[in-house]
Motif scaffolding. Structure first.
Motif, PDB file in Angstrom:
ATOM      1  N   ALA A   1       1.002  -1.354   0.138  1.00  0.00           N
ATOM      2  CA  ALA A   1      -0.095   0.076  -0.147  1.00  0.00           C
ATOM      3  C   ALA A   1       0.926   1.433   0.016  1.00  0.00           C
ATOM      4  O   ALA A   1       0.440   2.362  -0.179  1.00  0.00           O
ATOM      5  CB  ALA A   1      -0.820  -0.181   1.274  1.00  0.00           C
ATOM      6  N   HIS A   2       2.187   1.043   0.563  1.00  0.00           N
ATOM      7  CA  HIS A   2       2.909   2.437   0.550  1.00  0.00           C
ATOM      8  C   HIS A   2       4.452   2.250  -0.397  1.00  0.00           C
ATOM      9  O   HIS A   2       5.425   2.636  -0.031  1.00  0.00           O
ATOM     10  CB  HIS A   2       3.572   2.615   1.830  1.00  0.00           C
ATOM     11  N   GLU A   3       4.036   1.421  -1.606  1.00  0.00           N
ATOM     12  CA  GLU A   3       5.153   0.865  -2.216  1.00  0.00           C
ATOM     13  C   GLU A   3       6.183   2.053  -2.836  1.00  0.00           C
ATOM     14  O   GLU A   3       7.292   1.894  -2.369  1.00  0.00           O
ATOM     15  CB  GLU A   3       4.887   0.118  -3.611  1.00  0.00           C
ATOM     16  N   GLY A   4       5.346   3.131  -3.162  1.00  0.00           N
ATOM     17  CA  GLY A   4       6.055   4.344  -3.505  1.00  0.00           C
ATOM     18  C   GLY A   4       6.980   5.049  -2.609  1.00  0.00           C
ATOM     19  O   GLY A   4       8.039   5.693  -2.820  1.00  0.00           O
ATOM     20  N   GLU A   5       6.782   4.832  -1.489  1.00  0.00           N
ATOM     21  CA  GLU A   5       7.611   5.589  -0.480  1.00  0.00           C
ATOM     22  C   GLU A   5       8.732   4.722   0.223  1.00  0.00           C
ATOM     23  O   GLU A   5       9.974   5.069   0.763  1.00  0.00           O
ATOM     24  CB  GLU A   5       6.980   5.736   0.862  1.00  0.00           C
ATOM     25  N   LEU A   6       8.964   3.351  -0.394  1.00  0.00           N
ATOM     26  CA  LEU A   6       9.886   2.466   0.102  1.00  0.00           C
ATOM     27  C   LEU A   6      11.393   2.788  -0.734  1.00  0.00           C
ATOM     28  O   LEU A   6      11.228   2.988  -1.959  1.00  0.00           O
ATOM     29  CB  LEU A   6       9.391   0.972  -0.067  1.00  0.00           C
ATOM     30  N   SER A   7      12.343   2.338  -0.078  1.00  0.00           N
ATOM     31  CA  SER A   7      13.753   2.132  -1.038  1.00  0.00           C
ATOM     32  C   SER A   7      13.540   0.884  -1.782  1.00  0.00           C
ATOM     33  O   SER A   7      12.737   0.067  -1.655  1.00  0.00           O
ATOM     34  CB  SER A   7      14.559   2.008   0.033  1.00  0.00           C
ATOM     35  N   ALA A   8      14.402   0.958  -2.987  1.00  0.00           N
ATOM     36  CA  ALA A   8      14.260   0.246  -3.888  1.00  0.00           C
ATOM     37  C   ALA A   8      14.606  -1.381  -3.286  1.00  0.00           C
ATOM     38  O   ALA A   8      13.900  -2.094  -3.680  1.00  0.00           O
ATOM     39  CB  ALA A   8      15.219   0.274  -4.965  1.00  0.00           C
ATOM     40  N   ASP A   9      15.481  -1.398  -2.518  1.00  0.00           N
ATOM     41  CA  ASP A   9      15.945  -2.587  -1.850  1.00  0.00           C
ATOM     42  C   ASP A   9      14.781  -3.422  -1.263  1.00  0.00           C
ATOM     43  O   ASP A   9      14.374  -4.443  -1.355  1.00  0.00           O
ATOM     44  CB  ASP A   9      17.103  -2.370  -1.045  1.00  0.00           C
ATOM     45  N   VAL A  10      14.125  -2.440  -0.290  1.00  0.00           N
ATOM     46  CA  VAL A  10      13.157  -3.110   0.449  1.00  0.00           C
ATOM     47  C   VAL A  10      11.780  -3.339  -0.454  1.00  0.00           C
ATOM     48  O   VAL A  10      11.414  -4.453  -0.468  1.00  0.00           O
ATOM     49  CB  VAL A  10      12.430  -2.045   1.519  1.00  0.00           C
ATOM     50  N   ARG A  11      11.703  -2.594  -1.523  1.00  0.00           N
ATOM     51  CA  ARG A  11      10.597  -2.659  -2.401  1.00  0.00           C
ATOM     52  C   ARG A  11      10.769  -4.201  -3.191  1.00  0.00           C
ATOM     53  O   ARG A  11       9.828  -5.295  -3.346  1.00  0.00           O
ATOM     54  CB  ARG A  11      10.552  -1.741  -3.581  1.00  0.00           C
ATOM     55  N   GLU A  12      12.062  -4.405  -3.563  1.00  0.00           N
ATOM     56  CA  GLU A  12      12.215  -5.677  -4.290  1.00  0.00           C
ATOM     57  C   GLU A  12      12.015  -6.587  -3.346  1.00  0.00           C
ATOM     58  O   GLU A  12      11.786  -7.821  -3.914  1.00  0.00           O
ATOM     59  CB  GLU A  12      13.804  -5.675  -4.591  1.00  0.00           C
ATOM     60  N   ARG A  13      12.156  -6.786  -1.986  1.00  0.00           N
ATOM     61  CA  ARG A  13      12.026  -7.663  -1.206  1.00  0.00           C
ATOM     62  C   ARG A  13      10.693  -8.166  -0.300  1.00  0.00           C
ATOM     63  O   ARG A  13      10.619  -8.681   0.597  1.00  0.00           O
ATOM     64  CB  ARG A  13      13.002  -7.819  -0.248  1.00  0.00           C
ATOM     65  N   ILE A  14       9.746  -7.511  -0.749  1.00  0.00           N
ATOM     66  CA  ILE A  14       8.336  -7.249  -0.038  1.00  0.00           C
ATOM     67  C   ILE A  14       7.954  -8.642   0.006  1.00  0.00           C
ATOM     68  O   ILE A  14       7.671  -9.199   0.998  1.00  0.00           O
ATOM     69  CB  ILE A  14       7.323  -6.360  -0.958  1.00  0.00           C
ATOM     70  N   ASP A  15       8.210  -9.446  -1.149  1.00  0.00           N
ATOM     71  CA  ASP A  15       7.685 -10.728  -0.839  1.00  0.00           C
ATOM     72  C   ASP A  15       8.483 -11.728  -0.414  1.00  0.00           C
ATOM     73  O   ASP A  15       8.022 -12.817   0.258  1.00  0.00           O
ATOM     74  CB  ASP A  15       7.332 -11.185  -2.493  1.00  0.00           C
ATOM     75  N   ILE A  16       9.833 -11.607  -0.653  1.00  0.00           N
ATOM     76  CA  ILE A  16      10.892 -12.539  -0.154  1.00  0.00           C
ATOM     77  C   ILE A  16      11.160 -12.349   1.421  1.00  0.00           C
ATOM     78  O   ILE A  16      11.383 -13.254   1.981  1.00  0.00           O
ATOM     79  CB  ILE A  16      11.873 -13.034  -1.047  1.00  0.00           C
ATOM     80  N   ASN A  17      11.321 -11.103   1.837  1.00  0.00           N
ATOM     81  CA  ASN A  17      11.863 -10.804   3.198  1.00  0.00           C
ATOM     82  C   ASN A  17      11.270  -9.663   3.930  1.00  0.00           C
ATOM     83  O   ASN A  17      12.065  -8.549   3.817  1.00  0.00           O
ATOM     84  CB  ASN A  17      13.150 -10.992   3.246  1.00  0.00           C
TER      85      ASN A  17
END
Ligand code: HAM
Length: 414
Positions: A187-203
């Motif tokens: 829901a807040h994808e746009g505010e996240l760092s690229a690294d965190v965004r990439e890992r929403i599903d895995i970690n």
């Protein structure tokens, strides 16, 4: 002269003055483990790579970036162990320890390897000491494990230690929570760092650890697992806290506490020391009720921790003084070499720390050297078979009975 070769990046030599401090930590830990019935176990320095992929988790930084992996001549992929819990669970299963009376309480100490960016307190080869209590889900085991690390750090005199405590719930609760957390992150994808965004599903849990400002803002309103604990998980966590309270162990519940390994369930904890700066964690661990099953064994709850020996040393910031020597056997004449050697051997067998000159110094040089190494008394063997006993503190010297030199040294303290 600077050598052409240097220790590999991120590694270090343990020189004698540093070895003494390490030995003190190892002795204190061994005594604490033994008194609580945790028996030593040692596993190999390398294991099948898959053990860590399955055990530690493919989405973790450790497995993704930090493993020293290599192929052996049989084309098997092996990895220098980045941690000790998965190998010990492997050994537990391999040796049928699940058939022993449970829990099986083990302790360990040794080198571990992670290909991290080196900095103070973070190395590519470092040393951990730790324990694992395998085969019980009792909160008593969690509390006992935590208290043992707390006692060790207390006994060593590590200053400014704080204990952070959290709980991840059982595997099912954790799974449900992770879905909730992922939804929040999406829901807040746009505010996240690229690294965190990439890992929403895995970690997704690692988002709590991020130092990115946007991500931190999102995490401020994220659901925490501690708040959503229910039923047996909530009871378990309450019981661990009650046991720590009763034992007078101070802690702070940290709902955002996460750890860099995937196997944790329920209790997690971390001992931090502010003096350490960025790498502030001295030791940590938690419960890992699903790991043994994950490795192909029967469902087996377990809890444990590991502490970094280098981090303890950094936090203590003290140099252990060299131990004094009881005796130095000096010779006034070359003819006494054999006698000096034999006497030193006898003194050592009698339990004294005794040295002789190995560098061909003259008598004056030998006395100077004896002083330098902190010898309390010096026996001087004379050419005519007589001997002098010199007290290095008072400077007093007297004739010693040549037929009774060992007694003279072990008996009357001068
Ligand atoms: P860990 O938190 O990854 O946990 O490591 C434990 C401790 O090892 C850390 O608190 C830190 O003091 C030290 N450490 C880790 N990496 C480095 C490094 N690169 N350089 C220096 N020190 C380091 C584990 O390894 C789990 N196996 C602990 C555990 C046992 N959980 C349950 N049982």
């Amino acid at each position: 002269m600077a050598s052409k070769y240097q220790a590999p990046r991120g590694t270090f030599d343990v020189l004698p003055e540093a070895a003494r401090g390490r030995a003190r930590i190892e002795r204190a830990a061994a005594a604490i483990f033994a008194r609580a019935g945790y028996e030593p176990i040692a596993t190999p320095a390398f294991e099948d790579t898959e053990l860590f992929e399955r055990g530690v988790g493919r989405s973790t930084d450790i497995v993704r970036k930090e493993m020293f992996s290599f192929e052996d001549k049989g084309e098997r992929s092996l990895t220098l162990r980045p941690e000790g819990t998965a190998p010990i669970c492997r050994a537990y299963l391999e040796h049928g320890m699940h058939k022993l009376a449970q829990p099986v309480k083990l302790s360990y100490l040794g080198p571990f390897f992670r290909h991290e960016r080196p900095q103070a307190g973070r190395y590519r080869q470092f040393h951990q000491l730790g324990l694992e209590c395998i085969g019980t889900d009792s909160p008593l085991a969690d509390a006992e494990a935590i208290m043992l690390l707390s006692d060790l750090l207390g006994e060593l005199g590590v200053p400014g230690v704080q204990l952070r405590l959290g709980s991840l719930g059982s595997l099912d609760a954790r799974r449900a929570y992770l879905e909730e957390l992922k939804a929040h992150l999406r829901a807040h994808e746009g505010e996240l760092s690229a690294d965190v965004r990439e890992r929403i599903d895995i970690n997704p849990l690692r988002a709590f650890d991020s130092d990115d400002e946007g991500t931190q803002g999102v995490m401020g309103s994220a659901p925490t697992i501690v708040a959503s604990l229910a039923g047996a998980d909530a009871e378990h966590f309450a019981e661990v806290r009650a046991l720590l309270d009763a034992a007078g162990v101070g802690y702070e519940v940290d709902p955002t506490l996460v750890r860099g390994l995937d196997y944790y369930t329920r209790t997690i904890f971390s001992f931090v020391c502010d003096a350490l700066g960025a790498q502030s964690e001295i030791g940590g661990g938690g419960r890992y009720d699903g790991l043994i099953e994950q490795l192909g064994g029967p469902p087996t709850p377990a809890v444990g921790w590991a502490a970094g020996i280098e981090r303890i040393l950094l936090a203590l910031d003290e140099v252990e003084a060299a131990p004094g020597r009881d005796a130095f056997v000096a010779i006034a004449d070359e003819s006494q070499r054999q006698r000096a050697m034999a006497l030193a051997v006898e003194l050592r067998r009698a339990g004294l720390a005794a040295e002789i000159d190995l560098a061909g110094r003259g008598l004056k040089g030998q006395l100077k050297h004896a002083n330098r190494i902190g010898a309390r008394r010096v026996l001087i063997l004379e050419a005519d078979g007589s001997a002098q006993l010199r007290d290095m503190e008072s400077g007093e010297q007297r004739a010693a009975d040549p037929g009774n030199l060992v007694d003279e040294m072990t008996g009357g303290e001068s």
